[in-house]
Design a protein around this motif. Sequence first.
Motif, PDB file in Angstrom:
ATOM      1  N   GLY A 111     -10.562  49.924  -3.298  1.00  0.00           N
ATOM      2  CA  GLY A 111     -10.132  48.712  -2.599  1.00  0.00           C
ATOM      3  C   GLY A 111     -10.157  48.900  -1.099  1.00  0.00           C
ATOM      4  N   ASP A 112      -9.577  50.001  -0.621  1.00  0.00           N
ATOM      5  CA  ASP A 112      -9.557  50.299   0.812  1.00  0.00           C
ATOM      6  C   ASP A 112     -10.973  50.570   1.306  1.00  0.00           C
ATOM      7  OD1 ASP A 112      -8.328  50.602   3.243  1.00  0.00           O
ATOM      8  OD2 ASP A 112      -7.869  52.727   2.953  1.00  0.00           O
ATOM      9  N   PHE A 113     -11.768  51.237   0.488  1.00  0.00           N
ATOM     10  CA  PHE A 113     -13.159  51.532   0.858  1.00  0.00           C
ATOM     11  C   PHE A 113     -13.930  50.236   1.104  1.00  0.00           C
ATOM     12  CE2 PHE A 113     -17.596  52.119  -0.271  1.00  0.00           C
ATOM     13  CZ  PHE A 113     -17.957  53.255   0.445  1.00  0.00           C
ATOM     14  N   ASN A 114     -13.775  49.280   0.212  1.00  0.00           N
ATOM     15  CA  ASN A 114     -14.518  48.016   0.347  1.00  0.00           C
ATOM     16  C   ASN A 114     -14.091  47.237   1.584  1.00  0.00           C
ATOM     17  OD1 ASN A 114     -16.020  48.466  -1.980  1.00  0.00           O
ATOM     18  ND2 ASN A 114     -14.494  47.485  -3.312  1.00  0.00           N
ATOM     19  N   ILE A 115     -12.792  47.268   1.897  1.00  0.00           N
ATOM     20  CA  ILE A 115     -12.306  46.583   3.103  1.00  0.00           C
ATOM     21  C   ILE A 115     -12.920  47.218   4.347  1.00  0.00           C
ATOM     22  CG2 ILE A 115     -10.271  46.187   4.543  1.00  0.00           C
ATOM     23  CD1 ILE A 115      -8.646  45.917   1.945  1.00  0.00           C
ATOM     24  N   LYS A 116     -12.915  48.548   4.394  1.00  0.00           N
ATOM     25  CA  LYS A 116     -13.471  49.252   5.549  1.00  0.00           C
ATOM     26  C   LYS A 116     -14.973  49.024   5.663  1.00  0.00           C
ATOM     27  CE  LYS A 116      -9.873  52.835   5.503  1.00  0.00           C
ATOM     28  NZ  LYS A 116      -9.314  52.581   6.829  1.00  0.00           N
ATOM     29  N   MET A 117     -15.655  48.938   4.537  1.00  0.00           N
ATOM     30  CA  MET A 117     -17.094  48.686   4.575  1.00  0.00           C
ATOM     31  C   MET A 117     -17.396  47.299   5.112  1.00  0.00           C
ATOM     32  SD  MET A 117     -18.817  51.341   3.732  1.00  0.00           S
ATOM     33  CE  MET A 117     -20.419  50.665   3.340  1.00  0.00           C
ATOM     34  N   ARG A 118     -16.553  46.313   4.766  1.00  0.00           N
ATOM     35  CA  ARG A 118     -16.737  44.958   5.314  1.00  0.00           C
ATOM     36  C   ARG A 118     -16.573  44.978   6.827  1.00  0.00           C
ATOM     37  NH1 ARG A 118     -14.052  43.095   0.529  1.00  0.00           N
ATOM     38  NH2 ARG A 118     -12.047  42.984   1.621  1.00  0.00           N
ATOM     39  N   ASN A 119     -15.610  45.750   7.294  1.00  0.00           N
ATOM     40  CA  ASN A 119     -15.408  45.872   8.744  1.00  0.00           C
ATOM     41  C   ASN A 119     -16.626  46.503   9.407  1.00  0.00           C
ATOM     42  OD1 ASN A 119     -12.858  44.727   8.764  1.00  0.00           O
ATOM     43  ND2 ASN A 119     -11.808  46.673   8.485  1.00  0.00           N
ATOM     44  N   ILE A 120     -17.144  47.560   8.788  1.00  0.00           N
ATOM     45  CA  ILE A 120     -18.316  48.230   9.351  1.00  0.00           C
ATOM     46  C   ILE A 120     -19.502  47.270   9.429  1.00  0.00           C
ATOM     47  CG2 ILE A 120     -20.036  50.031   8.946  1.00  0.00           C
ATOM     48  CD1 ILE A 120     -17.804  51.769   7.797  1.00  0.00           C
ATOM     49  N   ARG A 121     -19.726  46.520   8.369  1.00  0.00           N
ATOM     50  CA  ARG A 121     -20.833  45.566   8.360  1.00  0.00           C
ATOM     51  C   ARG A 121     -20.661  44.511   9.458  1.00  0.00           C
ATOM     52  NH1 ARG A 121     -24.064  45.778   3.821  1.00  0.00           N
ATOM     53  NH2 ARG A 121     -23.293  47.125   2.125  1.00  0.00           N
ATOM     54  N   ARG A 122     -19.423  44.054   9.640  1.00  0.00           N
ATOM     55  CA  ARG A 122     -19.163  43.046  10.678  1.00  0.00           C
ATOM     56  C   ARG A 122     -19.427  43.622  12.072  1.00  0.00           C
ATOM     57  NH1 ARG A 122     -14.284  42.132  13.067  1.00  0.00           N
ATOM     58  NH2 ARG A 122     -13.194  43.214  11.373  1.00  0.00           N
ATOM     59  N   PHE A 123     -18.974  44.836  12.304  1.00  0.00           N
ATOM     60  CA  PHE A 123     -19.197  45.462  13.606  1.00  0.00           C
ATOM     61  C   PHE A 123     -20.689  45.630  13.884  1.00  0.00           C
ATOM     62  CE2 PHE A 123     -14.920  47.782  12.861  1.00  0.00           C
ATOM     63  CZ  PHE A 123     -14.222  46.685  13.347  1.00  0.00           C
ATOM     64  N   LEU A 124     -21.425  46.087  12.879  1.00  0.00           N
ATOM     65  CA  LEU A 124     -22.870  46.272  13.052  1.00  0.00           C
ATOM     66  C   LEU A 124     -23.575  44.942  13.289  1.00  0.00           C
ATOM     67  CD1 LEU A 124     -23.452  48.908  10.224  1.00  0.00           C
ATOM     68  CD2 LEU A 124     -23.592  49.334  12.683  1.00  0.00           C
ATOM     69  N   ALA A 125     -23.142  43.899  12.571  1.00  0.00           N
ATOM     70  CA  ALA A 125     -23.741  42.570  12.748  1.00  0.00           C
ATOM     71  C   ALA A 125     -23.501  42.043  14.156  1.00  0.00           C
ATOM     72  CB  ALA A 125     -23.175  41.598  11.719  1.00  0.00           C
ATOM     73  N   ASP A 126     -22.374  42.438  14.772  1.00  0.00           N
ATOM     74  CA  ASP A 126     -22.078  42.030  16.148  1.00  0.00           C
ATOM     75  C   ASP A 126     -22.850  42.854  17.173  1.00  0.00           C
ATOM     76  OD1 ASP A 126     -20.352  40.084  15.318  1.00  0.00           O
ATOM     77  OD2 ASP A 126     -18.530  41.272  15.599  1.00  0.00           O
TER      78      ASP A 126
END
Length: 205
Positions: A111-126
Amino acid sequence: MDTIATNFRDRRHREERAHRLNREIMAPEVRLNGPENEPLGVVPIQEALRLAGEYDVDLVEVVATANPPVCRLMDYGKFKYLEQKKAAEAKAKQTVIEIKEVKFRPGTDDGDFNIKMRNIRRFLADGDKVKVTLRFRGREITHQELGLALLNRIRDELVDIVSVEQFPKLEGRQMIMMLAPARKKPGGGGGKPAAAPAEAAQTTD
């Protein structure tokens, strides 16, 4: 007199600038361009100053190294304003790349892994870089292969959108991997450029 305008300009406080104006120009003659940058030929400095007063503009030395120096009749205040405006617009278009830090543990649950991965994807997209930090506590340091496996999992899940700038590296009790947005293929668009003039760091636990 026709030179009243230039005399008045010469009495103003002299700012630091790249050009000599009016009576600061010491050459006996100059190659003169008019207000529309039209060539007027080589004229004595006094004639150039007279024309500046007649047009109510400045005589500006634009190429001091030429022989004779090249000067132009122009409103120097307006010229400087336009230069500053262009510089401000160029600065506003500059992109700042931030380095966002996302922290993991060897035992990070799904669960925590998936949340952190969403954050990483958002940062990279920015268009930002991501510093992935995996912290070992206590005896966890003896199982570095678990941390390496987790970082490799992160990299593999992002393979289509990421460029690895630093592969997993052990620093003290933490393992670090640096990620950046993948460079766009020719014809692609959108997002921030891959490079930018400045970087700032932010951390996400």
